[in-house]
Design an enzyme around this catalytic site. Structure first.
Site, mmCIF file in Angstrom:
data_model
loop_
_atom_site.group_PDB
_atom_site.id
_atom_site.type_symbol
_atom_site.label_atom_id
_atom_site.label_comp_id
_atom_site.label_asym_id
_atom_site.label_seq_id
_atom_site.Cartn_x
_atom_site.Cartn_y
_atom_site.Cartn_z
ATOM 1 C CB CYS A 126 -16.155 77.982 40.431
ATOM 2 S SG CYS A 126 -17.421 76.781 40.821
ATOM 3 C CG HIS A 266 -12.409 76.042 39.820
ATOM 4 N ND1 HIS A 266 -12.657 75.954 41.169
ATOM 5 C CD2 HIS A 266 -13.526 75.590 39.200
ATOM 6 C CE1 HIS A 266 -13.881 75.454 41.354
ATOM 7 N NE2 HIS A 266 -14.424 75.230 40.172
ATOM 8 C CG ASN A 296 -16.189 72.719 41.980
ATOM 9 O OD1 ASN A 296 -15.874 73.698 42.639
ATOM 10 N ND2 ASN A 296 -16.713 72.799 40.769
HETATM 11 C C1 LIG Z 1 -20.050 65.838 35.107
HETATM 12 C C2 LIG Z 1 -18.938 65.103 34.404
HETATM 13 C C3 LIG Z 1 -17.972 64.528 35.437
HETATM 14 C C4 LIG Z 1 -19.503 63.971 33.591
HETATM 15 O O1 LIG Z 1 -18.471 63.295 32.921
HETATM 16 P P1 LIG Z 1 -18.632 62.916 31.367
HETATM 17 O O2 LIG Z 1 -17.478 62.134 30.990
HETATM 18 O O3 LIG Z 1 -18.900 64.189 30.651
HETATM 19 O O4 LIG Z 1 -19.882 61.971 31.445
HETATM 20 P P2 LIG Z 1 -21.181 62.055 30.523
HETATM 21 O O5 LIG Z 1 -21.841 63.377 30.654
HETATM 22 O O6 LIG Z 1 -20.760 61.592 29.191
HETATM 23 O O7 LIG Z 1 -22.081 60.972 31.209
HETATM 24 C C5 LIG Z 1 -21.872 59.633 30.935
HETATM 25 C C6 LIG Z 1 -22.901 58.816 31.681
HETATM 26 O O8 LIG Z 1 -22.570 58.778 33.060
HETATM 27 C C7 LIG Z 1 -23.725 58.970 33.816
HETATM 28 N N1 LIG Z 1 -23.384 59.553 35.088
HETATM 29 C C8 LIG Z 1 -23.395 60.836 35.470
HETATM 30 N N2 LIG Z 1 -23.015 60.944 36.755
HETATM 31 C C9 LIG Z 1 -22.742 59.693 37.180
HETATM 32 C C10 LIG Z 1 -22.304 59.171 38.400
HETATM 33 N N3 LIG Z 1 -22.055 59.943 39.468
HETATM 34 N N4 LIG Z 1 -22.117 57.835 38.486
HETATM 35 C C11 LIG Z 1 -22.344 57.027 37.439
HETATM 36 N N5 LIG Z 1 -22.780 57.464 36.260
HETATM 37 C C12 LIG Z 1 -22.975 58.793 36.130
HETATM 38 C C13 LIG Z 1 -24.584 59.876 32.977
HETATM 39 O O9 LIG Z 1 -25.943 59.738 33.359
HETATM 40 C C14 LIG Z 1 -24.332 59.314 31.599
HETATM 41 O O10 LIG Z 1 -25.147 58.219 31.420
HETATM 42 P P3 LIG Z 1 -25.899 57.957 30.023
HETATM 43 O O11 LIG Z 1 -24.803 57.870 29.019
HETATM 44 O O12 LIG Z 1 -26.605 56.687 30.276
HETATM 45 O O13 LIG Z 1 -26.786 59.150 29.861
HETATM 46 C C15 LIG Z 1 -18.153 66.043 33.464
HETATM 47 O O14 LIG Z 1 -18.953 66.379 32.370
HETATM 48 C C16 LIG Z 1 -17.689 67.281 34.136
HETATM 49 O O15 LIG Z 1 -16.845 67.242 35.016
HETATM 50 N N6 LIG Z 1 -18.170 68.466 33.708
HETATM 51 C C17 LIG Z 1 -17.783 69.706 34.283
HETATM 52 C C18 LIG Z 1 -18.403 69.830 35.627
HETATM 53 C C19 LIG Z 1 -17.823 70.963 36.400
HETATM 54 O O16 LIG Z 1 -16.662 70.985 36.668
HETATM 55 N N7 LIG Z 1 -18.658 71.904 36.798
HETATM 56 C C20 LIG Z 1 -18.306 72.994 37.621
HETATM 57 C C21 LIG Z 1 -17.556 73.991 36.837
HETATM 58 S S1 LIG Z 1 -17.087 75.291 37.866
#
Ligand SMILES: CC(C)(COP(=O)(O)OP(=O)(O)OC[C@H]1O[C@@H](n2cnc3c(N)ncnc32)[C@H](O)[C@@H]1OP(=O)(O)O)[C@@H](O)C(=O)NCCC(=O)NCCS
Length: 339
Positions: A126, A266, A296
């Site tokens: 990215c 980004h 993204n």
């Molecule tokens: C992926 C992301 C959105 C998850 O958000 P978060 O607030 O961290 O959520 P968590 O990891 O605490 O997950 C919470 C719960 O939601 C669930 N969950 C994940 N994706 C889900 C979705 N699409 N719909 C519903 N629930 C979802 C998980 O399984 C988890 O469940 P659990 O608690 O029963 O295990 C976030 O971590 C994120 O944006 N990370 C960076 C990703 C990124 O930008 N990557 C590219 C970088 S270049």
């Protein structure tokens, strides 16, 4: 064969490099959160509140990364008022090349008819567009080339696991391009700073299909040809690295954040963008956001956003622009541009 004389010997001084034209392209097909609700166990409410993403673009099955890149490239050439024949070099930043080789840049070179141009791909996930901007700028600064086309292009839908709700809601397809040239009396790109941490490579990876894990029946069955991510850790690393890169870049130019007209981070997740803006002390007016419409798009992300910012008049000549990126590798970077 190159026909321009090698100017390095006759003109040894570095020169400034400006972005003289930008362009972007996103596929027509819109994939909404409502449609994702029917594909995996998720809700529009979850996706919107955790990521800020409402929809993303998905390329057609016969549309490859080079096609997206080509469409963006043509628009950038028009904006710069040049033709493909003027190009000396094409750099494509991508993690979703059409194939392992030849490079997507060579395919773009052929498609746009850039007969004189050298071409290569660059991979920094990215962060790729800012890495490519930095690399491309050096060719202009050093007088090696006069006109460089830098493209960030991705068909993320080809590497997303559509059964994995943790990742499939986040990504989209698209491309953005910029023409780099010396513009007399302009300062252009003021600085770039890049960083990486291979110690965190596992946080975000596509395990198979390379030399470590070549494609086998088992690798396909194990879904190893799809992107995998530790979302929580990636989130934390992204905020820290982007804030630090942005501050370093501004510091090198002797600038404070309030002097910047537009901050283009980004577009990974709205919560990452607002956390970065808050820590930098930036206002909502300064922050450019389009993650709600595209998700993204990896290396294409800031390139598309830059084009939109220019088109919308959020950036005009003379303004200071800050690009700040983060991605797999891990990689990160920032660029300060006097537009
Ligand atoms: C992926 C992301 C959105 C998850 O958000 P978060 O607030 O961290 O959520 P968590 O990891 O605490 O997950 C919470 C719960 O939601 C669930 N969950 C994940 N994706 C889900 C979705 N699409 N719909 C519903 N629930 C979802 C998980 O399984 C988890 O469940 P659990 O608690 O029963 O295990 C976030 O971590 C994120 O944006 N990370 C960076 C990703 C990124 O930008 N990557 C590219 C970088 S270049």
């Amino acid at each position: 064969m190159r026909t321009t004389p090698h100017p390095r010997t006759s003109r040894p001084h570095l020169r400034s490099v400006s972005i003289t034209g930008v362009g972007s392209y996103v596929p027509q097909r819109i994939l909404t959160n409502a449609e994702l609700e029917r594909m995996v166990e998720t809700t529009d409410e979850w996706i919107t509140s955790r990521t800020g993403i409402r929809e993303r673009r998905i390329a057609a099955s016969d549309e490859a990364t080079s096609d997206l890149a080509t469409a963006a490239a043509r628009r950038a050439l028009t904006a710069a008022g040049i033709t493909a024949a003027d190009l000396d070099l094409i750099i494509v930043a991508t993690i979703t090349p059409d194939m392992m080789f030849p490079s997507t840049a060579c395919l773009v070179q052929q498609k746009i008819g850039a007969v004189r141009a050298a071409a290569f791909d660059l991979e920094a996930a990215c962060s790729g567009f800012v890495y490519a901007l930095d690399v491309g700028a050096h060719f202009v600064q050093s007088h090696t080339y006069n006109t460089v086309l830098v493209i960030g292009a991705e068909k993320m839908s080809s590497v997303v696991d559509w059964q994995d709700r943790n990742t499939c809601v986040l990504f989209g397809d698209g491309a953005g391009a910029a023409v780099l040239q010396n513009r007399p009396k302009a300062h252009g790109l003021l600085t770039t700073c890049l960083g990486s941490d291979g110690g965190k490579a596992k946080l975000l990876e596509l395990p198979a299909g390379g030399s470590a894990v070549p494609a086998t029946v088992e690798s396909v069955a194990g879904r190893l040809h799809y992107l995998r991510m530790d979302g929580k850790e990636t989130f934390k690393s992204a905020v820290t690295a982007m804030v630090s890169a942005a501050n370093e870049a501004l510091g090198r130019c002797g600038l404070t954040v309030d002097q910047v007209r537009c901050i283009i981070p980004h577009q990974a997740n709205l919560r990452i963008l607002t956390a970065v803006a808050e820590r930098l002390g930036a206002t909502d007016e300064q922050l450019f956001v389009n993650v709600d419409r595209y998700g993204n798009t990896s290396a294409a992300s800031v390139a598309i956003a830059l084009d939109e910012a220019v088109t919308q008049g959020r950036v005009v000549r003379g303004d200071l622009v800050l690009l700040v990126v983060f991605g797999a590798g891990l990689t990160w970077g920032a660029a300060v541009i006097e537009w």
